[in-house]
Design a protein around this motif. Structure first.
Motif, short mmCIF file in Angstrom:
data_model
loop_
_atom_site.label_atom_id
_atom_site.label_comp_id
_atom_site.label_asym_id
_atom_site.label_seq_id
_atom_site.Cartn_x
_atom_site.Cartn_y
_atom_site.Cartn_z
N GLY A 71 0.85 -1.17 0.00
CA GLY A 71 0.00 0.00 0.00
C GLY A 71 0.89 1.22 0.00
N GLN A 72 0.74 2.10 -1.01
CA GLN A 72 1.67 3.21 -1.14
C GLN A 72 0.96 4.49 -1.56
N SER A 73 1.71 5.59 -1.52
CA SER A 73 1.19 6.88 -1.93
C SER A 73 1.33 7.04 -3.45
N LEU A 74 0.85 8.17 -3.96
CA LEU A 74 0.97 8.43 -5.40
C LEU A 74 2.42 8.46 -5.85
N ASP A 75 3.30 8.92 -4.97
CA ASP A 75 4.71 9.00 -5.34
C ASP A 75 5.50 7.78 -4.88
N GLY A 76 4.81 6.67 -4.63
CA GLY A 76 5.49 5.41 -4.39
C GLY A 76 6.11 5.25 -3.03
N VAL A 209 9.39 -7.70 0.09
CA VAL A 209 8.57 -7.78 -1.12
C VAL A 209 9.44 -7.60 -2.36
N SER A 210 10.33 -6.61 -2.31
CA SER A 210 11.21 -6.36 -3.46
C SER A 210 12.10 -7.56 -3.75
N GLY A 211 12.62 -8.20 -2.69
CA GLY A 211 13.49 -9.36 -2.88
C GLY A 211 12.77 -10.53 -3.52
N PHE A 212 11.53 -10.76 -3.12
CA PHE A 212 10.77 -11.85 -3.71
C PHE A 212 10.43 -11.56 -5.17
N ILE A 213 10.12 -10.30 -5.49
CA ILE A 213 9.82 -9.95 -6.89
C ILE A 213 11.07 -10.06 -7.75
N ALA A 214 12.18 -9.55 -7.25
CA ALA A 214 13.44 -9.59 -8.01
C ALA A 214 13.87 -11.02 -8.29
N ALA A 215 13.55 -11.94 -7.36
CA ALA A 215 13.92 -13.35 -7.55
C ALA A 215 12.95 -14.09 -8.46
N GLY A 216 11.88 -13.43 -8.88
CA GLY A 216 10.88 -14.11 -9.71
C GLY A 216 10.06 -15.11 -8.93
N ALA A 217 9.87 -14.84 -7.63
CA ALA A 217 9.16 -15.78 -6.77
C ALA A 217 7.73 -15.35 -6.48
N VAL A 218 7.24 -14.29 -7.12
CA VAL A 218 5.88 -13.80 -6.88
C VAL A 218 5.03 -14.04 -8.12
N ASP A 219 3.87 -14.64 -7.93
CA ASP A 219 2.95 -14.90 -9.04
C ASP A 219 1.97 -13.76 -9.27
N ARG A 220 1.58 -13.09 -8.20
CA ARG A 220 0.59 -12.01 -8.29
C ARG A 220 1.00 -10.89 -7.36
N LEU A 221 0.96 -9.65 -7.85
CA LEU A 221 1.30 -8.49 -7.04
C LEU A 221 0.10 -7.55 -6.98
N TYR A 222 -0.31 -7.23 -5.76
CA TYR A 222 -1.39 -6.26 -5.55
C TYR A 222 -0.79 -4.99 -4.96
N VAL A 223 -1.00 -3.87 -5.63
CA VAL A 223 -0.52 -2.58 -5.15
C VAL A 223 -1.71 -1.63 -5.03
N THR A 224 -1.97 -1.15 -3.83
CA THR A 224 -3.00 -0.13 -3.65
C THR A 224 -2.32 1.23 -3.54
N VAL A 225 -2.84 2.18 -4.32
CA VAL A 225 -2.25 3.51 -4.37
C VAL A 225 -3.27 4.50 -3.81
N ALA A 226 -2.85 5.23 -2.77
CA ALA A 226 -3.73 6.22 -2.13
C ALA A 226 -3.50 7.60 -2.74
N PRO A 227 -4.53 8.42 -2.84
CA PRO A 227 -4.37 9.77 -3.38
C PRO A 227 -3.67 10.68 -2.37
N LEU A 228 -2.39 10.41 -2.18
CA LEU A 228 -1.60 11.08 -1.16
C LEU A 228 -0.18 11.26 -1.69
N ILE A 229 0.39 12.44 -1.51
CA ILE A 229 1.77 12.70 -1.92
C ILE A 229 2.59 12.99 -0.67
N LEU A 237 8.98 -0.22 -3.70
CA LEU A 237 9.72 -1.26 -4.40
C LEU A 237 11.12 -0.76 -4.75
N ARG A 238 12.12 -1.60 -4.50
CA ARG A 238 13.49 -1.29 -4.88
C ARG A 238 14.08 -2.52 -5.56
N LEU A 239 14.12 -2.48 -6.89
CA LEU A 239 14.58 -3.62 -7.69
C LEU A 239 15.92 -3.29 -8.34
#
Length: 325
Positions: A71-76, A209-229, A237-239
């Motif tokens: 769950g992240q802001s508009l600017d990540g 989360v970033s480590g699992f994505i970078a390793a190709g170990a995630v099948d589905r990624l859900y990202v909720t973005v709030a209208p917040l800066i 995410l840091r890949l």
């Protein structure tokens, strides 16, 4: 003279019939869980839920299925520079997170998140059973005062770096480390699957989360973005760095606007991996693997769907009470 009682009067009573008590509408999420568990046909009220949770709810149990969420802001950003993160996402995103927990066998966090947030990792904002709780703790830093260790809730597993003094037991799961001393996400998933935990939610924090994505170990990624800066703070995410956009991850993605304004991105990382053969260097294969989704042909969802199925879903929406997720 014969008197006929009004139609709303009982024939055998002298006072008007009282209206039946209003029935409380069924909770679509409860209906969805019941249908998923029984394998029965989904009620119309559950169609919107199935568009989001269907891939996880119906995932085959013959192999692990890993989902991750942020769950992240508009600017990540997922936190300020002081670590404040409660709450970037709105109530609907929190409900979404608890629904994910209710559908998995295990929910996993890194030791940094466990120490900083002391999370319960249970299902509280929706119906469903709480999963097994897993903490990645390579060096054995987990404090014994953690709430999850003493709340009498679901079991807690601690994944440790295999080595002298680390013995597998009911709670400890040793996993071999790589050459860099880090735990291999694939080895973690395999160790949990060996214990019967096939559906896994990687909940946090950003490094895990970033480590699992970078390793190709995630099948589905859900990202909720709030209208917040926020403008500064911890990135979601840091890949590994890339030099060309053709090397960027561009998975098939569905977009859902939640009732309180947050936007949910449902990214199919497994589909992106399946398109391009591993180790293929040809640019055409990379572009195919990361092609953008089709034009928004069916509203704001931005997904690739069969037109006939889209028409059926639209008819179902008109026929039954759809609830925003």
């Amino acid at each position: 003279m014969h008197t006929i009682a009004p139609p709303h009067w009982p024939r055998d009573a002298g006072e008007p019939r009282r209206p039946a008590a209003a029935r409380r509408p069924a909770d679509p999420w409860r209906l969805y869980l019941d249908a998923v568990r029984s394998g029965s046909r989904l009620p119309n009220a559950c169609r919107a839920l199935d568009r989001i949770y269907g891939p996880l709810a119906r995932a085959a149990t013959t192999a692990p299925f890993v989902v991750a969420q942020l769950g992240q802001s508009l600017d990540g950003r997922i936190a300020t520079v002081t670590g404040s993160s409660h709450y970037i996402s709105g109530p609907e995103a929190l409900t979404h997170l608890h629904r994910l927990r209710a559908l998995v066998d295990a929910v996993l966090v890194g030791i940094g998140t466990a120490v900083a947030d002391d999370p319960q990792l249970t299902v509280r904002h929706c119906a469903g059973e709480s999963p097994v709780r897993v903490v990645l703790d390579p060096s054995g830093r987990l404090p014994s005062t953690m709430r999850c260790l003493a709340d009498g809730g679901p079991p807690v597993l601690v994944v440790r770096r295999a080595g002298p003094g680390v013995t597998a037991c009911e709670r400890i799961v040793p996993v071999p480390a790589g050459a860099d001393g880090r735990l291999d996400p694939h080895a973690v998933v395999a160790a949990l699957a060996a214990r019967g935990l096939k559906r896994i939610l990687v909940e946090g924090g950003a490094q895990t989360v970033s480590g699992f994505i970078a390793a190709g170990a995630v099948d589905r990624l859900y990202v909720t973005v709030a209208p917040l800066i926020i403008g500064s703070g911890t990135e979601g995410l840091r890949l590994p760095e890339i030099s060309a956009l053709t090397d960027a991850l561009r998975p098939p993605t569905r977009v859902h606007v939640l009732a309180d304004g947050d936007v949910l991105f449902d990214c199919d990382l497994a589909a992106a991996r399946a398109v391009a053969p591993a180790g293929e260097d040809d640019d055409s294969h990379r572009l195919l693997a990361h092609r953008p989704p089709a034009a928004l042909a069916d509203g704001d969802r931005g997904d690739l769907r069969d037109p006939a199925r889209a028409r059926d879903e639209q008819r179902a929406e008109r026929a039954g009470p759809e609830h925003a997720v």
